[in-house]
Design a protein around this motif. Sequence first.
Motif, short mmCIF file in Angstrom:
data_model
loop_
_atom_site.label_atom_id
_atom_site.label_comp_id
_atom_site.label_asym_id
_atom_site.label_seq_id
_atom_site.Cartn_x
_atom_site.Cartn_y
_atom_site.Cartn_z
N ILE A 1 -0.99 -7.73 -5.50
CA ILE A 1 -0.88 -6.46 -4.78
C ILE A 1 0.47 -5.78 -5.01
O ILE A 1 0.52 -4.61 -5.38
CB ILE A 1 -1.15 -6.66 -3.28
N ILE B 1 -3.81 -3.50 2.58
CA ILE B 1 -4.19 -3.18 1.21
C ILE B 1 -5.21 -4.21 0.73
O ILE B 1 -5.04 -5.41 0.97
CB ILE B 1 -2.96 -3.18 0.29
N HIS C 1 -0.68 4.33 -1.42
CA HIS C 1 -1.18 4.36 -0.05
C HIS C 1 -2.08 5.55 0.24
O HIS C 1 -2.51 5.74 1.36
CB HIS C 1 0.00 4.32 0.93
N TYR D 1 -6.90 -0.72 -3.18
CA TYR D 1 -6.96 0.46 -2.33
C TYR D 1 -6.46 0.12 -0.94
O TYR D 1 -6.38 -1.04 -0.56
CB TYR D 1 -8.37 1.07 -2.28
N ARG D 2 -6.10 1.15 -0.22
CA ARG D 2 -5.52 1.00 1.12
C ARG D 2 -6.58 1.23 2.18
O ARG D 2 -7.36 2.17 2.09
CB ARG D 2 -4.40 2.02 1.28
N CYS E 1 0.98 -2.29 -7.03
CA CYS E 1 1.54 -1.13 -6.30
C CYS E 1 2.80 -0.62 -7.01
O CYS E 1 3.02 0.60 -7.07
CB CYS E 1 1.86 -1.51 -4.86
#
Length: 116
Positions: free
Chosen positions: A24, A65, A40, A59-60, A28
């Motif tokens: 993650i 997340i 975000h 995806y948020r 990001c």
Amino acid sequence: MLGDISALDNVYIVCGRTDMRKQIDGLCAIIEEQLKMNPHENSIFLFCGRKKDRIKAIYREKDGIVLLYKRLTGSGSYKWPRNQNEVKSLTWKQFEWLMDGLEIEQPKAIKPPVKK
């Protein structure tokens, strides 16, 4: 709890090869630093490795997340654009084509009207 991804505003495919060891925070960082986008926002970002037989999606949701990972078990591979440092916005139909192992650009498909 996993939500409904069809409620997301955008589907982005991160072209080129991504190191599939990234999790993650690493994904990001690619979105923020390399693509200059916000991880975000209400969007899903798709990444593919060198072999093109596995993808990661990030995806948020409201409480965190989500990282999804899919590896093909058959002999196929994803038809992934390889232009490094590029991100493309996909329609949901193109997303379906990609997940079905097809090219995201289908020359014989009826194109939706362009929004003004």
